[in-house]
Design a protein around this motif. Sequence first.
Motif, PDB file in Angstrom:
ATOM      1  N   ARG A 131       0.814  -1.208   0.000  1.00 16.72           N
ATOM      2  CA  ARG A 131       0.000   0.000   0.000  1.00 16.72           C
ATOM      3  C   ARG A 131       0.863   1.280   0.000  1.00 16.72           C
ATOM      4  NH1 ARG A 131      -5.460   0.361   1.047  1.00 16.72           N
ATOM      5  NH2 ARG A 131      -5.432  -1.553  -0.128  1.00 16.72           N
ATOM      6  N   SER A 132       2.030   1.227   0.678  1.00 11.23           N
ATOM      7  CA  SER A 132       2.897   2.421   0.716  1.00 11.23           C
ATOM      8  C   SER A 132       4.026   2.330  -0.324  1.00 11.23           C
ATOM      9  CB  SER A 132       3.501   2.610   2.109  1.00 11.23           C
ATOM     10  OG  SER A 132       4.356   1.518   2.401  1.00 11.23           O
ATOM     11  N   GLY A 133       3.855   1.441  -1.264  1.00 15.36           N
ATOM     12  CA  GLY A 133       4.889   1.294  -2.293  1.00 15.36           C
ATOM     13  C   GLY A 133       4.793   2.380  -3.360  1.00 15.36           C
ATOM     14  N   CYS A 134       5.847   2.528  -4.081  1.00 19.29           N
ATOM     15  CA  CYS A 134       5.824   3.490  -5.188  1.00 19.29           C
ATOM     16  C   CYS A 134       6.666   2.958  -6.352  1.00 19.29           C
ATOM     17  CB  CYS A 134       6.323   4.875  -4.762  1.00 19.29           C
ATOM     18  SG  CYS A 134       8.078   4.970  -4.433  1.00 19.29           S
ATOM     19  N   ILE A 135       6.378   3.506  -7.520  1.00 19.35           N
ATOM     20  CA  ILE A 135       7.193   3.194  -8.700  1.00 19.35           C
ATOM     21  C   ILE A 135       7.778   4.509  -9.191  1.00 19.35           C
ATOM     22  CG2 ILE A 135       7.075   2.520 -11.141  1.00 19.35           C
ATOM     23  CD1 ILE A 135       5.174   0.318 -10.391  1.00 19.35           C
ATOM     24  N   ILE A 136       9.054   4.488  -9.425  1.00 14.26           N
ATOM     25  CA  ILE A 136       9.708   5.727  -9.874  1.00 14.26           C
ATOM     26  C   ILE A 136      10.313   5.532 -11.270  1.00 14.26           C
ATOM     27  CG2 ILE A 136      10.231   6.595  -7.552  1.00 14.26           C
ATOM     28  CD1 ILE A 136      13.059   5.463  -7.860  1.00 14.26           C
ATOM     29  N   GLY A 137      10.473   6.646 -11.944  1.00 13.42           N
ATOM     30  CA  GLY A 137      11.110   6.601 -13.259  1.00 13.42           C
ATOM     31  C   GLY A 137      12.611   6.358 -13.110  1.00 13.42           C
ATOM     32  N   ASN A 138      13.205   5.793 -14.152  1.00 12.59           N
ATOM     33  CA  ASN A 138      14.642   5.469 -14.056  1.00 12.59           C
ATOM     34  C   ASN A 138      15.505   6.718 -13.888  1.00 12.59           C
ATOM     35  OD1 ASN A 138      14.182   6.361 -16.641  1.00 12.59           O
ATOM     36  ND2 ASN A 138      15.509   4.855 -17.629  1.00 12.59           N
ATOM     37  N   GLN A 139      15.018   7.857 -14.372  1.00 11.94           N
ATOM     38  CA  GLN A 139      15.800   9.090 -14.198  1.00 11.94           C
ATOM     39  C   GLN A 139      15.853   9.489 -12.718  1.00 11.94           C
ATOM     40  OE1 GLN A 139      14.645  13.313 -15.393  1.00 11.94           O
ATOM     41  NE2 GLN A 139      15.691  12.603 -17.250  1.00 11.94           N
ATOM     42  N   ARG A 162       4.492  14.007   7.183  1.00  8.68           N
ATOM     43  CA  ARG A 162       5.594  13.227   6.608  1.00  8.68           C
ATOM     44  C   ARG A 162       5.019  11.945   6.008  1.00  8.68           C
ATOM     45  NH1 ARG A 162      11.181  12.542   7.059  1.00  8.68           N
ATOM     46  NH2 ARG A 162      11.875  10.372   7.042  1.00  8.68           N
ATOM     47  N   TRP A 163       5.402  11.682   4.795  1.00  8.56           N
ATOM     48  CA  TRP A 163       4.928  10.503   4.077  1.00  8.56           C
ATOM     49  C   TRP A 163       6.149   9.656   3.700  1.00  8.56           C
ATOM     50  CZ3 TRP A 163      -0.411  10.071   2.566  1.00  8.56           C
ATOM     51  CH2 TRP A 163      -1.182  11.193   2.875  1.00  8.56           C
ATOM     52  N   GLU A 164       6.006   8.374   3.863  1.00  9.38           N
ATOM     53  CA  GLU A 164       7.122   7.498   3.498  1.00  9.38           C
ATOM     54  C   GLU A 164       6.666   6.483   2.460  1.00  9.38           C
ATOM     55  OE1 GLU A 164       9.012   5.801   6.883  1.00  9.38           O
ATOM     56  OE2 GLU A 164      10.108   7.647   7.328  1.00  9.38           O
ATOM     57  N   PHE A 165       7.437   6.356   1.447  1.00  5.64           N
ATOM     58  CA  PHE A 165       7.113   5.426   0.363  1.00  5.64           C
ATOM     59  C   PHE A 165       8.290   4.477   0.147  1.00  5.64           C
ATOM     60  CE2 PHE A 165       5.076   9.514  -0.427  1.00  5.64           C
ATOM     61  CZ  PHE A 165       3.741   9.155  -0.559  1.00  5.64           C
ATOM     62  N   THR A 166       7.962   3.252  -0.122  1.00  9.84           N
ATOM     63  CA  THR A 166       9.025   2.283  -0.402  1.00  9.84           C
ATOM     64  C   THR A 166       9.083   2.031  -1.911  1.00  9.84           C
ATOM     65  OG1 THR A 166       8.486   1.224   1.688  1.00  9.84           O
ATOM     66  CG2 THR A 166       9.905  -0.016   0.177  1.00  9.84           C
ATOM     67  N   VAL A 167      10.263   2.147  -2.439  1.00  9.17           N
ATOM     68  CA  VAL A 167      10.407   1.935  -3.877  1.00  9.17           C
ATOM     69  C   VAL A 167      10.213   0.444  -4.175  1.00  9.17           C
ATOM     70  CG1 VAL A 167      11.956   2.117  -5.884  1.00  9.17           C
ATOM     71  CG2 VAL A 167      12.014   3.885  -4.095  1.00  9.17           C
ATOM     72  N   ARG A 168       9.166   0.163  -4.950  1.00  8.52           N
ATOM     73  CA  ARG A 168       8.869  -1.236  -5.308  1.00  8.52           C
ATOM     74  C   ARG A 168       9.131  -1.505  -6.796  1.00  8.52           C
ATOM     75  NH1 ARG A 168       9.646  -3.689  -0.897  1.00  8.52           N
ATOM     76  NH2 ARG A 168       8.289  -3.035   0.821  1.00  8.52           N
ATOM     77  N   GLY A 169       9.252  -0.445  -7.536  1.00  9.34           N
ATOM     78  CA  GLY A 169       9.503  -0.657  -8.965  1.00  9.34           C
ATOM     79  C   GLY A 169      10.168   0.563  -9.603  1.00  9.34           C
ATOM     80  N   ASN A 182       8.757  10.447 -13.217  1.00  8.48           N
ATOM     81  CA  ASN A 182       7.565  10.482 -12.365  1.00  8.48           C
ATOM     82  C   ASN A 182       7.775   9.614 -11.126  1.00  8.48           C
ATOM     83  OD1 ASN A 182       5.794  12.133 -13.950  1.00  8.48           O
ATOM     84  ND2 ASN A 182       5.650  10.421 -15.387  1.00  8.48           N
ATOM     85  N   MET A 183       7.093   9.992 -10.070  1.00  5.10           N
ATOM     86  CA  MET A 183       7.030   9.136  -8.887  1.00  5.10           C
ATOM     87  C   MET A 183       5.539   8.847  -8.671  1.00  5.10           C
ATOM     88  SD  MET A 183       6.235   9.402  -5.435  1.00  5.10           S
ATOM     89  CE  MET A 183       6.693   8.679  -3.895  1.00  5.10           C
ATOM     90  N   LEU A 184       5.179   7.560  -8.732  1.00  6.77           N
ATOM     91  CA  LEU A 184       3.764   7.163  -8.685  1.00  6.77           C
ATOM     92  C   LEU A 184       3.533   6.233  -7.495  1.00  6.77           C
ATOM     93  CD1 LEU A 184       3.749   6.270 -12.482  1.00  6.77           C
ATOM     94  CD2 LEU A 184       2.838   8.381 -11.493  1.00  6.77           C
ATOM     95  N   PHE A 185       2.532   6.572  -6.714  1.00  6.59           N
ATOM     96  CA  PHE A 185       2.234   5.699  -5.574  1.00  6.59           C
ATOM     97  C   PHE A 185       0.735   5.412  -5.516  1.00  6.59           C
ATOM     98  CE2 PHE A 185       0.338   8.779  -2.666  1.00  6.59           C
ATOM     99  CZ  PHE A 185       0.827   9.991  -3.128  1.00  6.59           C
ATOM    100  N   GLN A 186       0.354   4.518  -4.599  1.00 12.36           N
ATOM    101  CA  GLN A 186      -1.049   4.067  -4.575  1.00 12.36           C
ATOM    102  C   GLN A 186      -1.983   5.142  -4.013  1.00 12.36           C
ATOM    103  OE1 GLN A 186      -2.366   0.313  -3.434  1.00 12.36           O
ATOM    104  NE2 GLN A 186      -0.458  -0.780  -3.925  1.00 12.36           N
TER     105      GLN A 186
END
Lengths: 386, 222
Positions: A131-139, A162-169, A182-186
């Motif tokens: 639920r707290s995961g995120c996908i970020i662009g390669n840049q 404060r929000w914390e996201f874990t890079v999942r992709g 882009n940084m995309l989260f749920q």
Amino acid sequence: MRILKLILKNLLRHKLRTLLTILGITIAVAAFGLLRTVVTAWYAGVEASSVNRLITRHSVSFIFPLPLAYRDRIIKLDGVERVTFANWFSGVYKDKKQFFARMAVDAETFFDVYPDLLVPKDQLEAFKRDRSGCIIGNQIAERYNLKIGDVMPIEGDIYPGRWEFTVRGIYTPRDKITDPSNMLFQWQYLDERVREEWPGRAGVIGWYIIQINDPEKTAIISTQIDQYFKNSPAETKTETERAFTLSFMAMFSAVITSMNVISFVIIGIILLVLGNTMIMAARERIHEYAVLRTLGFSTSHLITLIAGESLTIAILGGVIGIALTFPMAQGFEAAMPKGWFPIFNVENITLILASSAAILVGVLASVFPIQRTLNTKIVDGLRQIG
Amino acid sequence: MAIVSVKNISKSYWRDSLEIPVLRNISFEVPEGEFLGLMGPSGSGKTTLLNLIAGIDQPTRGTITVANTDVTRLNESQLAKWRAQNIGFVFQFYNLLPVLTAFENVELPLLLSKLSKKERREHVEFSLKVVGLEDRMRHYPKQLSGGQEQRVAIARAIVTDPTILIADEPTGDLDKTSALEILDLLEQLNKEFKKTIIIVTHDPRAAEKAHIIKQLDKGELT
């Protein structure tokens, strides 16, 4: 010795003047290339727009939210294949100068509608599970040295705290016009916390992205959607993704227009610089041209001599200017705050425009000297002292 | 047989609506292989007449035939081609291109021909040898004396083996010694190579070399 050699000898007659003219053209072409690159970078999002994606936003402005419930109605419309949504999050990562898009998206559907964002299947599954995961662009991953499993702490501004996201992709763009930053989260992660802290803002999203099966139906489907929600508390405005992106551009239209105008003013300036050099050269050599004509050189020979010299200077300046555009563009990108231009490439069209401009200037700058030379009678030319 | 035939030539310039006659009803012939001197005071129309014969100016009236070609009927591009094949022009101030060597200056008219590079080289070397400058081929005009520059100009004029050689005060800018050398050279070209020469001059020594003298005064032959 042929005409070409004579052109080269004429070029070297006033070395400093020729050098300064070439330098002037070099700087102008490089500046033209850089400005066009900035304008192109600004429009990169527009270029990346898909013809079969529509955006539905609040009719007043996209900063006003839409109810999530609209999704179920939109998906039922004829011609609609998929519906997903996104919500602007903003926030501060590290410091305010670090700019990149941070958005809450529907994890289940977003990447289906955006196949141009390539995510490895296992990473996408991991993202959907967390639920707290995120996908970020390669840049973004490269810029901040982020890896799968790293935590991205973000200080919220629209959604304070404060929000914390874990890079999942980490996604890679399918082509070079797709934004890799882009940084995309749920969205569910955002909505859960909004329900707890600001219940009045829960259950809404920023905009819908609608994938349609036939671009020809854009107008019909857009009208249907907007009619559907007419007279509701949140009326909608549906448009193509391209039109939606262009509406962002409209906010900067004065700047972009200025840059466009300046880039073409630069062409005018190099025309004057080269034109001045060629006029001076032709005036100095009017006697020599008369001698050449006396010897039997024809009109076409003189045109070749004058236009050839003008074109040689323009092409030399153009080639060096184009070569300089690349390091200048790199320097410009490095000097800008990170993320301002996610896609900043010297496009082929820029190179074509710059080289065409140089050639055009070379031809135009020789027109007046040619006309003057040919309109001067041989006997008058022989009387003139160069 | 006349190589140049000038018939009823008149030339006027116009200042607004005012006609200024420069040449009035001139007629004469130049036999092939002759050395003709055109003399007269300044403003008498000598250079204008020379320019008309050379095809770099057009008469107001009359006809000029050179080697059976009526040059008054040729258009600009035909004249350019005709001059390249038939006229060798020697100017008072040499008019060499300063960015070219002596060799390249002499080679200039040959660029308009279909000769190969080797053939051009042979022609240029021969012409420079005729004028005695075979050892100055790689020199630029500024590295030559006035007399040498004029000899390069003569080599350029003869390199295409033209029908006639036209010289507009070729000794006007030279010292006495150089002037004599140039006149001797023109005489040699006339005698040895049978070149028809028309020369405009104020120089009495040049007049001595000429076989025929035509005097012009106020645009008329006297």
